[in-house]
Write a protein that holds these residues in place. Structure first.
Motif, PDB file in Angstrom:
ATOM      1  N   GLN A  36       0.820  -1.192   0.000  1.00 52.41           N
ATOM      2  CA  GLN A  36       0.000   0.000   0.000  1.00 52.41           C
ATOM      3  C   GLN A  36       0.866   1.258   0.000  1.00 52.41           C
ATOM      4  O   GLN A  36       1.829   1.374   0.742  1.00 52.41           O
ATOM      5  N   THR A  37       0.487   2.200  -0.851  1.00 49.06           N
ATOM      6  CA  THR A  37       1.128   3.511  -0.843  1.00 49.06           C
ATOM      7  C   THR A  37       0.124   4.606  -0.525  1.00 49.06           C
ATOM      8  O   THR A  37       0.499   5.751  -0.328  1.00 49.06           O
ATOM      9  N   LEU A  38      -1.146   4.263  -0.505  1.00 48.30           N
ATOM     10  CA  LEU A  38      -2.218   5.204  -0.199  1.00 48.30           C
ATOM     11  C   LEU A  38      -3.112   4.601   0.882  1.00 48.30           C
ATOM     12  O   LEU A  38      -3.131   3.386   1.070  1.00 48.30           O
ATOM     13  N   ASP A 372      -4.575  -3.628  -8.791  1.00 48.77           N
ATOM     14  CA  ASP A 372      -4.560  -2.556  -7.798  1.00 48.77           C
ATOM     15  C   ASP A 372      -4.930  -1.243  -8.489  1.00 48.77           C
ATOM     16  O   ASP A 372      -4.632  -1.034  -9.662  1.00 48.77           O
ATOM     17  N   ASP A 373      -5.562  -0.352  -7.733  1.00 49.15           N
ATOM     18  CA  ASP A 373      -5.979   0.906  -8.338  1.00 49.15           C
ATOM     19  C   ASP A 373      -5.952   2.013  -7.302  1.00 49.15           C
ATOM     20  O   ASP A 373      -6.042   1.768  -6.092  1.00 49.15           O
ATOM     21  N   GLU A 374      -5.815   3.234  -7.800  1.00 53.84           N
ATOM     22  CA  GLU A 374      -5.945   4.440  -6.978  1.00 53.84           C
ATOM     23  C   GLU A 374      -7.246   5.105  -7.399  1.00 53.84           C
ATOM     24  O   GLU A 374      -7.506   5.321  -8.582  1.00 53.84           O
ATOM     25  N   ARG A 376      -9.834   8.266  -6.137  1.00 50.75           N
ATOM     26  CA  ARG A 376     -10.183   9.375  -5.257  1.00 50.75           C
ATOM     27  C   ARG A 376      -9.314   9.446  -4.013  1.00 50.75           C
ATOM     28  O   ARG A 376      -9.784   9.668  -2.893  1.00 50.75           O
ATOM     29  N   GLY A 377      -8.037   9.192  -4.205  1.00 55.04           N
ATOM     30  CA  GLY A 377      -7.080   9.283  -3.120  1.00 55.04           C
ATOM     31  C   GLY A 377      -6.984   8.058  -2.255  1.00 55.04           C
ATOM     32  O   GLY A 377      -6.253   8.053  -1.260  1.00 55.04           O
ATOM     33  N   TYR A 378      -7.709   6.979  -2.605  1.00 51.74           N
ATOM     34  CA  TYR A 378      -7.679   5.748  -1.822  1.00 51.74           C
ATOM     35  C   TYR A 378      -7.021   4.625  -2.608  1.00 51.74           C
ATOM     36  O   TYR A 378      -7.049   4.590  -3.841  1.00 51.74           O
ATOM     37  N   TYR A 379      -6.458   3.687  -1.865  1.00 50.04           N
ATOM     38  CA  TYR A 379      -5.882   2.483  -2.453  1.00 50.04           C
ATOM     39  C   TYR A 379      -6.956   1.395  -2.486  1.00 50.04           C
ATOM     40  O   TYR A 379      -7.555   1.058  -1.470  1.00 50.04           O
TER      41      TYR A 379
END
Length: 526
Positions: A36-38, A372-374, A376-379
């Motif tokens: 996770q990065t977000l 994996d996707d980003e 609206r600022g969420y992981y």
């Protein structure tokens, strides 16, 4: 080997299974944590290893809407025993993720119990995005696109809507059985060309048995969905009764796939020439699926999916319609006034639909992220199960004042259907590239991008519209009456499952007038 297993005490064996399961959960938990990065979307408190153990199993749409308000977020995240679950609670976020990013969310979550243990992996409604899914959906779409359906299916639906009107006159208290028969007979005749018996039809019963297992297969109901390694546990082990359920489900589904198809093939080669005007015959004649036996499997599995889809998308709204009419006599009267004004003492037909907008306004399996996707600022983790909560969307009080009030007029503007508002109202027919039968929704279809959402929705909506319009044109539906003659409120109860099913209830169904009864009786003379 069996003797070795049987020598292990059941308590020790159960402990071994649980230990293995927790080990895999730990690996999944920490493995993804470091990727996770977000931040993840907000949600209820998660506990180490087990995550969210208190995921709701009843009234999920209400619970998730409450969580969205508590966390001030339209996206809610839960992680029960290592499984990522994302719930979307507004039209905006659902459209963004499931339509504009449908390349990411057009697969299906890995439902081990349903697809592997129960054998449903050949049903394209639950298949992951890929060639097998495309083959079956193509055959399905060629049969159920609107132009083709109007030509081939509407005569069958017209016939069975008239039969439903007759059945309600003969035995109104069996209206739920009549609904089941009408839906089943319409699909079986259109798809297979089979004779359908008036009561306890063999083919409808076959389908009911298969659907019984679909209802209990919702992801999370079985531990094997959380820990897929358990699918290898033999059925004689303690706690492995799900294997027996799976074997029974496989038998029921195979009968549904094979028996009606085989009977249609017999009809096609018989001297009677029956079965010609059917989905199966048209699919075979097109020859669009290469591969010999494999191509035939595609057709027979798509045909079985037609029955499953029609049953799951129409039986609930058709049943709940009777309760809504009984509790909203003012709405019923307004609908009947529109029918009387236009029809002038006749039953409705499909050509009348554009002229009856008020009547028209009467009438999910989850998505899975493929990477994996980003958002609206969420992981959003790959493989997450994604649900959309239409119940919450339709309670947006800005768009829908008094959202709990049944008011079809809200969808009309200057006497016509408000197309902008209608685009905000969808049903189990779904968003994006996948047919979605969500436990969180059941309302009108989302009408845009028809190549991407449920290809069978036109058949379902035609069945619902003509049946409801025909019933209202000749019957008055009311609350039941007790022994003392007083009207009794209908207290609806539901059976939990992949989709909501209404438990039996009573209502009053009577001809509106002497003229209406004459119309009903005239049907039996045709």
């Amino acid at each position: 080997m069996a003797r070795c297993w049987s020598a292990i005490p059941s308590a020790m064996l159960s402990g071994l299974i649980v230990s293995l399961a927790f080990s895999f959960a730990i690996l999944g938990y920490f493995g993804k944590k470091y990727r996770q990065t977000l931040p993840l979307p907000p949600g209820p408190k998660r506990y180490p290893i087990i995550g969210n153990w208190d995921v709701p199993t009843r009234d999920q749409w209400i619970v998730y809407n409450r969580l969205a308000k508590e966390h001030n977020s339209d996206i809610i995240y839960l992680r029960p025993f290592g499984t990522s679950v994302i719930v979307l609670n507004s039209f905006a976020v659902t459209t963004d993720l499931l339509e504009r990013r449908s390349y990411l969310s057009s697969s299906r979550p890995k439902a081990t119990m349903l697809t592997e243990v129960m054998g449903w992996k050949s049903m394209f409604g639950v298949q992951p995005y890929g060639q097998e899914w495309r083959d079956r959906r193509r055959v399905f779409w060629q049969e159920f696109h609107p132009e083709h359906g109007r030509r081939h299916h509407r005569p069958v639906q017209h016939h069975y809507s008239r039969e439903l009107v007759q059945r309600l006159h003969h035995s109104p208290f069996e209206f739920q059985a009549h609904i089941r028969h009408t839906i089943g007979a319409s699909v079986l005749t259109s798809v297979y060309g089979l004779d359908v018996q008036g009561k306890d039809d063999y083919y409808i019963t076959l389908a009911d048995k298969a659907l019984k297992y679909l209802d209990v297969s919702f992801v999370g109901n079985y531990l094997v969905d959380i820990f897929p390694i358990l699918k290898h546990v033999p059925r004689w082990m303690p706690g492995a009764s799900f294997q027996t359920t799976g074997e029974n489900a496989i038998r029921a589904l195979n009968l549904l796939i094979e028996v009606p198809y085989s009977e249609t093939c017999k009809l096609l080669v018989s001297a009677e020439g029956r079965g010609e005007s059917t989905f199966v015959r048209r699919a075979l004649s097109r020859g669009v699926i290469p591969g010999g036996r494999q191509g035939e499997n595609v057709i027979k599995e798509a045909a079985a999916m037609a029955y499953i889809g029609a049953n799951e998308s129409t039986q609930f709204p058709m049943t709940i319609f009777f309760a809504i009419m009984a509790h909203n006599p003012d709405v019923q009267v307004k609908a009947q006034e529109e029918l009387d004004q236009y029809l002038d003492h006749r039953l409705p037909a499909f050509d009348d639909q554009p002229h009856l907008p008020y009547i028209y306004m009467h009438s999910g399996l989850a998505h899975g992220l493929v990477s994996d996707d980003e958002f609206r600022g969420y992981y959003l983790p790959k493989g997450s199960i994604v649900f959309y909560n239409v119940w919450a969307m339709l309670r947006d009080e800005i768009l829908f004042p008094e959202p709990d009030k049944f008011n079809p007029s809200r969808f009309l503007k200057d006497g016509l259907i408000d197309t902008q508002l209608k685009d905000r109202v969808m049903s189990s027919f779904g968003f994006g590239r996948r047919h979605v039968v969500s436990i969180l929704c059941l309302y009108q279809p989302h009408v845009r991008k028809y190549l991407r959402i449920c290809p069978g929705r036109y058949f379902a909506m035609d069945t619902l519209w003509l049946s409801m319009a025909s019933i209202l044109s000749v019957y008055t539906i009311g609350k039941p009456v007790d022994e003392s003659g007083r009207k009794v409120d209908i207290a609806l109860k539901y059976k939990a499952g992949l989709n909501r099913h209404v438990l039996p209830f009573e209502c009053s169904i009577k001809p509106r007038s002497r003229e209406a009864e004459e119309l009903i009786l005239d049907l039996s003379r045709l």
